[in-house]
Design a protein around this motif. Structure first.
Motif, PDB file in Angstrom:
ATOM      1  N   LYS A 144       0.760  -1.482   0.094  1.00  0.00           N
ATOM      2  CA  LYS A 144      -0.031  -0.030  -0.075  1.00  0.00           C
ATOM      3  C   LYS A 144       0.922   1.144   0.053  1.00  0.00           C
ATOM      4  CE  LYS A 144      -3.952  -1.993   2.410  1.00  0.00           C
ATOM      5  NZ  LYS A 144      -4.858  -2.086   3.474  1.00  0.00           N
ATOM      6  N   GLU A 186       1.759  -5.658   3.983  1.00  0.00           N
ATOM      7  CA  GLU A 186       1.107  -6.377   5.285  1.00  0.00           C
ATOM      8  C   GLU A 186       0.336  -7.688   4.653  1.00  0.00           C
ATOM      9  OE1 GLU A 186      -2.219  -3.331   5.844  1.00  0.00           O
ATOM     10  OE2 GLU A 186      -3.510  -4.365   4.741  1.00  0.00           O
ATOM     11  N   GLU A 187      -0.060  -8.357   5.623  1.00  0.00           N
ATOM     12  CA  GLU A 187      -0.328  -9.686   5.249  1.00  0.00           C
ATOM     13  C   GLU A 187      -2.078  -9.684   4.488  1.00  0.00           C
ATOM     14  OE1 GLU A 187      -2.629 -11.949   8.641  1.00  0.00           O
ATOM     15  OE2 GLU A 187      -2.923  -9.911   9.679  1.00  0.00           O
ATOM     16  N   LEU A 189      -5.536 -10.444   4.095  1.00  0.00           N
ATOM     17  CA  LEU A 189      -6.782 -10.933   5.024  1.00  0.00           C
ATOM     18  C   LEU A 189      -7.708 -11.653   4.059  1.00  0.00           C
ATOM     19  CD1 LEU A 189      -7.178  -7.731   7.099  1.00  0.00           C
ATOM     20  CD2 LEU A 189      -6.071 -10.034   7.873  1.00  0.00           C
ATOM     21  N   GLU A 193     -15.958  -8.630   2.733  1.00  0.00           N
ATOM     22  CA  GLU A 193     -15.685  -7.132   2.996  1.00  0.00           C
ATOM     23  C   GLU A 193     -16.884  -6.542   3.200  1.00  0.00           C
ATOM     24  OE1 GLU A 193     -13.092  -4.598   0.482  1.00  0.00           O
ATOM     25  OE2 GLU A 193     -12.181  -6.388  -0.252  1.00  0.00           O
ATOM     26  N   GLU A 284      -9.347  -0.167   5.800  1.00  0.00           N
ATOM     27  CA  GLU A 284      -8.785   1.165   5.880  1.00  0.00           C
ATOM     28  C   GLU A 284      -9.679   1.928   6.299  1.00  0.00           C
ATOM     29  OE1 GLU A 284      -9.526   2.820   1.863  1.00  0.00           O
ATOM     30  OE2 GLU A 284     -11.339   1.702   1.482  1.00  0.00           O
TER      31      GLU A 284
HETATM   32  P1  AMP Z   1      -8.024  -0.265   0.804  1.00  0.00           P
HETATM   33  O1  AMP Z   1      -7.985   1.048   0.110  1.00  0.00           O
HETATM   34  O2  AMP Z   1      -6.885  -0.222   1.937  1.00  0.00           O
HETATM   35  O3  AMP Z   1      -9.508  -0.581   1.474  1.00  0.00           O
HETATM   36  O4  AMP Z   1      -7.916  -1.383   0.008  1.00  0.00           O
HETATM   37  C1  AMP Z   1      -8.552  -1.489  -1.317  1.00  0.00           C
HETATM   38  C2  AMP Z   1      -9.098  -2.951  -1.182  1.00  0.00           C
HETATM   39  O5  AMP Z   1      -7.887  -3.659  -1.469  1.00  0.00           O
HETATM   40  C3  AMP Z   1      -9.848  -3.505  -0.150  1.00  0.00           C
HETATM   41  O6  AMP Z   1     -11.206  -3.143  -0.498  1.00  0.00           O
HETATM   42  C4  AMP Z   1      -9.584  -4.794  -0.402  1.00  0.00           C
HETATM   43  O7  AMP Z   1     -10.286  -5.708  -1.250  1.00  0.00           O
HETATM   44  C5  AMP Z   1      -8.224  -5.124  -0.723  1.00  0.00           C
HETATM   45  N1  AMP Z   1      -7.419  -5.023   0.580  1.00  0.00           N
HETATM   46  C6  AMP Z   1      -6.691  -4.121   1.076  1.00  0.00           C
HETATM   47  N2  AMP Z   1      -6.086  -4.506   2.107  1.00  0.00           N
HETATM   48  C7  AMP Z   1      -6.246  -6.041   2.220  1.00  0.00           C
HETATM   49  C8  AMP Z   1      -5.531  -6.747   3.159  1.00  0.00           C
HETATM   50  N3  AMP Z   1      -4.786  -6.691   4.064  1.00  0.00           N
HETATM   51  N4  AMP Z   1      -5.891  -8.191   2.764  1.00  0.00           N
HETATM   52  C9  AMP Z   1      -6.855  -8.459   1.662  1.00  0.00           C
HETATM   53  N5  AMP Z   1      -7.237  -7.449   0.703  1.00  0.00           N
HETATM   54  C10 AMP Z   1      -6.988  -6.183   1.224  1.00  0.00           C
END
Ligand code: AMP
Length: 428
Positions: A144, A186-187, A189, A193, A284
């Motif tokens: 990220k 990061e790991e 997950l 959602e 997030e």
């Molecule tokens: P975020 O902007 O951090 O929400 O990331 C966008 C999308 O990436 C999320 O809606 C998830 O589908 C995916 N995502 C983010 N972090 C992870 C994680 N640690 N494990 C799995 N999928 C993730």
């Protein structure tokens, strides 16, 4: 009676303007910059959402009583601090608090410090350290970029090779500019959602109804991510237990943590959750309403929206209750062919006269523009066709029935919005 300015130009802002226009306390709505649909209920001004000086001028000139911010960028830029300093009333978190979305590193370090459930990971500001770390990693891993990257700063890497390329792109080639000066690795997950949003005045917390977004372009969540291809509400994955745990393990602790850190958080807080086998974990935080989740959520809200907004600003949220309609709501996003890649604008939109609000159908505009009396496409996501029904199934059928009546050249939309709720055999 209040004059209100809504900042932004998407489907989220159209649904906000639509809902605020129903308030008995609101006399007039302005939008900056708005869109074709918003212009039917609000006076639109062609002002950029991050041009804080121009927005301030507009508020003074039109004697606007309250500003409601749709997108994250003005919040992260500090519009709330600027307006408050000058005695202008505005809804949203201050700049330091908006870092929960503006800096993924800030957010993660807070979550880790206060033991709030989220993915385990590491922060890197040196490209060689990041590459070295990847040598001993298990995959998949998630990389990220720290700052705002127009929703593109999260990359799921299946292999070491992919991860090394991603790190090179972000930190070496700087594809996200300054936003990629630091990264998190990061790991990954597993789970389903959900979007869980609350109003907060910094102390009291009032949850909204749950929802679920569909980010990928194609059915079955295939293909690249977009701004959001559709959403529904409520999300059955957020059952009473998940809701209770989310409030107890995530929302209350983070609002308290922000207070303790001297960054009292006021406004909407949006938790993007992964409902894993161990319970809800934070993917997030966003510091504003979701797009498209707002489109299905607001038609279910019976309470006047101005009430929780004012209560958040005045620190009086303890007195507010939100009433929701029974049933469910679904939003199907109609996009320009080619989106999220290259697409053409300027296509004439027809068929809107064939869908009626009386049937519980609301067409919220995103990328549209009114040219004289013609409505044309003006963005990737064009319309959010939203329907309320007694059940999720009924809402889905109504939304797709309506979407089928609307046309523009090369229109594309997913045909499976709400599939996870249907798979759970939801009766809601
Ligand atoms: P975020 O902007 O951090 O929400 O990331 C966008 C999308 O990436 C999320 O809606 C998830 O589908 C995916 N995502 C983010 N972090 C992870 C994680 N640690 N494990 C799995 N999928 C993730």
């Amino acid at each position: 009676m209040l004059k209100i300015l809504v900042i932004g130009s998407g489907g989220r802002e159209h649904s906000l303007v639509w809902k605020l226009a129903q308030s008995r306390e609101v006399s007039k709505i302005y939008a900056a910059p708005g869109n074709g649909g918003i212009s039917e209920i609000a006076e639109c001004f062609d002002v950029n959402p991050t041009d804080l000086n121009a927005l301030e001028d507009l508020v003074r000139k039109e004697q606007i009583d309250l500003t409601v911010v749709g997108p994250e960028a003005p919040l992260v830029e500090g519009i709330v601090d600027e307006f408050e300093k000058k005695g202008l009333r505005i809804f949203g978190p201050q700049k330091e608090a908006a870092r929960l979305e503006g800096s993924k590193v800030f957010c993660k370090e807070l979550l880790w410090k206060y033991d709030i459930p989220t993915a385990v990971g590491e922060v890197f500001s040196d490209i060689e350290d990041a590459k070295k770390f990847l040598k001993d990693c298990k995959f998949p891993r998630v990389v990220k970029a720290d700052g705002l990257a127009a929703g593109k700063g999260v990359i799921i890497c299946r292999t070491e090779k992919e991860a090394l390329e991603t790190v090179e792109n972000i930190m070496g080639r700087k594809v996200f500019g300054k936003a990629g000066e630091r990264i998190i690795i990061e790991e990954f997950l597993e789970g389903e959602e959900a979007s869980f949003l609350v109003f907060t005045d910094g102390e009291k917390i009032l949850p909204l109804i749950s929802s679920q977004d569909h980010k990928a372009i194609y059915d079955g969540d295939k293909g690249p991510n977009t701004g959001g291809m559709g959403a529904y509400s409520p999300a059955p994955v957020v059952d009473a237990e998940v809701q209770e745990r989310t409030m107890r393990e995530i929302i209350h602790p983070v609002i308290k943590a922000m207070r303790e850190e001297g960054n009292k958080y006021r406004g909407i807080l949006y938790a993007g959750l992964m409902i894993s086998e161990d319970g809800p974990k934070v993917l997030e935080f966003n510091v504003r309403l979701g797009d498209p989740e707002t489109q299905p959520v607001l038609p279910l809200l019976k309470t006047d929206l101005i009430i929780p907004i004012n209560a958040c600003i005045d620190g009086e949220l303890g007195d507010v209750k939100l009433d929701w309609s029974e049933g469910a709501s679904v939003c199907v996003v109609l996009t320009s062919g080619g989106y999220p890649g290259k697409y053409e604008k300027g296509k004439e939109i027809s068929g809107l006269d064939k869908v009626s609000r009386d049937d519980g159908i609301y067409v919220f505009h995103a990328g549209t523009l009114k040219k004289n009396t013609t409505l044309i496409t003006n963005g990737g996501r064009v319309l959010g066709v939203t329907a309320v029904g007694k059940s999720i199934k009924e809402a889905i059928d109504k939304a797709y029935g309506a979407a089928g009546k609307i046309h523009f050249d090369e229109v594309y939309y997913r045909k499976d919005i709400g599939f996870r709720a249907l798979n759970r055999g939801s009766q809601n």
